[in-house]
Write a protein that holds these residues in place. Sequence first.
Motif, PDB file in Angstrom:
ATOM      1  N   ILE A  75       0.756  -1.118   0.055  1.00 50.95           N
ATOM      2  CA  ILE A  75       0.047  -0.029  -0.070  1.00 50.95           C
ATOM      3  C   ILE A  75       0.826   1.366  -0.120  1.00 50.95           C
ATOM      4  CG2 ILE A  75      -1.818   1.242   1.198  1.00 50.95           C
ATOM      5  CD1 ILE A  75      -2.512  -1.637   2.547  1.00 50.95           C
ATOM      6  N   VAL A  76       2.112   1.255   0.839  1.00 56.05           N
ATOM      7  CA  VAL A  76       2.865   2.424   0.839  1.00 56.05           C
ATOM      8  C   VAL A  76       3.438   2.675  -0.475  1.00 56.05           C
ATOM      9  CG1 VAL A  76       5.076   3.403   1.813  1.00 56.05           C
ATOM     10  CG2 VAL A  76       3.399   2.215   3.355  1.00 56.05           C
ATOM     11  N   VAL A  77       3.854   1.566  -1.323  1.00 57.60           N
ATOM     12  CA  VAL A  77       4.449   1.802  -2.411  1.00 57.60           C
ATOM     13  C   VAL A  77       3.523   2.405  -3.421  1.00 57.60           C
ATOM     14  CG1 VAL A  77       5.817   0.501  -4.266  1.00 57.60           C
ATOM     15  CG2 VAL A  77       6.455   0.033  -1.816  1.00 57.60           C
ATOM     16  N   ALA A  78       2.378   1.597  -3.501  1.00 56.16           N
ATOM     17  CA  ALA A  78       1.286   2.130  -4.529  1.00 56.16           C
ATOM     18  C   ALA A  78       0.965   3.822  -4.391  1.00 56.16           C
ATOM     19  CB  ALA A  78       0.187   1.204  -4.507  1.00 56.16           C
ATOM     20  N   ALA A  79       0.899   3.944  -2.990  1.00 54.08           N
ATOM     21  CA  ALA A  79       0.465   5.277  -2.839  1.00 54.08           C
ATOM     22  C   ALA A  79       1.520   6.376  -3.228  1.00 54.08           C
ATOM     23  CB  ALA A  79       0.236   5.587  -1.218  1.00 54.08           C
ATOM     24  N   LEU A  80       2.899   6.004  -2.799  1.00 53.88           N
ATOM     25  CA  LEU A  80       4.041   6.893  -3.122  1.00 53.88           C
ATOM     26  C   LEU A  80       4.129   6.795  -4.717  1.00 53.88           C
ATOM     27  CD1 LEU A  80       7.076   5.324  -0.976  1.00 53.88           C
ATOM     28  CD2 LEU A  80       5.747   7.582  -0.476  1.00 53.88           C
ATOM     29  N   GLU A  81       3.858   5.962  -5.562  1.00 52.41           N
ATOM     30  CA  GLU A  81       3.993   5.723  -6.866  1.00 52.41           C
ATOM     31  C   GLU A  81       2.876   6.540  -7.566  1.00 52.41           C
ATOM     32  OE1 GLU A  81       6.537   1.791  -7.636  1.00 52.41           O
ATOM     33  OE2 GLU A  81       4.178   1.792  -8.082  1.00 52.41           O
ATOM     34  N   ALA A  82       1.850   6.818  -6.834  1.00 56.89           N
ATOM     35  CA  ALA A  82       0.356   7.581  -7.281  1.00 56.89           C
ATOM     36  C   ALA A  82       0.807   9.165  -6.917  1.00 56.89           C
ATOM     37  CB  ALA A  82      -0.814   7.059  -6.639  1.00 56.89           C
ATOM     38  N   GLY A  83       1.839   9.596  -6.132  1.00 59.73           N
ATOM     39  CA  GLY A  83       2.105  10.681  -6.075  1.00 59.73           C
ATOM     40  C   GLY A  83       1.442  11.378  -5.046  1.00 59.73           C
ATOM     41  N   ALA A  84       1.249  10.381  -3.836  1.00 58.37           N
ATOM     42  CA  ALA A  84       0.876  10.973  -2.480  1.00 58.37           C
ATOM     43  C   ALA A  84       2.157  10.848  -1.229  1.00 58.37           C
ATOM     44  CB  ALA A  84      -0.314  10.008  -2.245  1.00 58.37           C
TER      45      ALA A  84
END
Length: 416
Positions: A85-94
């Motif tokens: 979840i952390v990686v997906a959020a970072l990659e989404a720009g958050a």
Amino acid sequence: MAKTRYVLVGVGNRGTTMWGCDLLEGWGDVLELVAICDLNRMRAERAREMIGSAAPIWSDLAACLAETKPDLVIVCTRDDNHDDIVVAALEAGADVITEKPMTTTPDKIHRIREAEARTGRKVDVSFNYRFSPTNGRIKELLDEGAIGTVTSVDFHWYLDNKHGADYFRRWHGFRENSGSLFVHKATHHFDLLNWFLDADPETVLAFGELRNYGANGPFRSDRCHGCPHASECRYYFDMEADPFLWPLYGDPAAEDGYFRDACVYREEIDIPDTMVASIRFDNRTLVSYSLHTYMPVEGHHIAFNGTDGRIELRQFEKQPWDSPPSDEIRLIRSFPNEAETIEVPHEPGGHYGGDNRMRDMIFRKGNDPLRQRAGSRAGAMSVLTGVAALRSSDEKREVRIDEIAPDNLGPRTPLS
């Protein structure tokens, strides 16, 4: 100023309260909850009602992030899937705030650190114990050199028969989910040590045993609800009588099969409930640590031994007698040999005011003279200490942090 738009991922107890209704009540002027994401639709609906929000509910995280484009994602899911979840959020720009522990393994630490560096976004780890008024005062004393150079620390944490047992009712009772309480719970304690000492752990020698829960029980069932041993079990938990937990976990269990009140005597539980560790830090400080999960009291004892004196704290959170609404730090100087008692009143909010102070720091951008705000490196170092402790216990040997650490930790900095 525009409000920070955030997505809440995971609506168990912590997500619904700390990062849901409590966050919006106290910081709603600077935050907007734009989505709730959870795999259990019924639980998400119940949580949304408790939070008092009209935010849409999603089960598909990727679609949620693509549609809502949040500034911030707050992660409150099971420990072992934090990294996804952390990686997906970072990659989404958050940016990300994740509940502790940041994750559970060195490989997952590497994933998070790599994604953070690659995307330029920021990860905060919810180490609220750093922000309690009492810990802040101890940190000030240590930074001032009140006892000279700290050479050793005695640190012992006690969970009572209610709180401690709760970890063995839930998903935490399995290593694959939580990394054991050496990771899930002790991550708080190891982070406090790293922060207090402004140093990194170097080697760990630990022992852990399962002495009270699991196969040690005199009988067992699948869960407390409907258990035939309810009248004789010391750990029987009537979740249906809890007006908060039953709506979140009672009926919603039909969707995912997760029982919040599982039997603490399940034979398949594979984490220790009695833990001790000796830790050597890179500044030569030696630490004696323990964690106990079935005590008649809740709280901890910590003492710092230095070249010029000693700092002691015995904090009771729950006990079968009355205690004042404050903590007493005892500062004992060697030269001259004298003692001073420093009283620190408890403040409103969780963790004696620590939760509120942390949220103020993050969302109102306060100054950080004690370096309390914790980033991904701090999250990594506390997890690595716990991983090393469990491995040491399993393999019956001393474990060096550098033999398990990923190669992208980097040097210690004021906000790391």
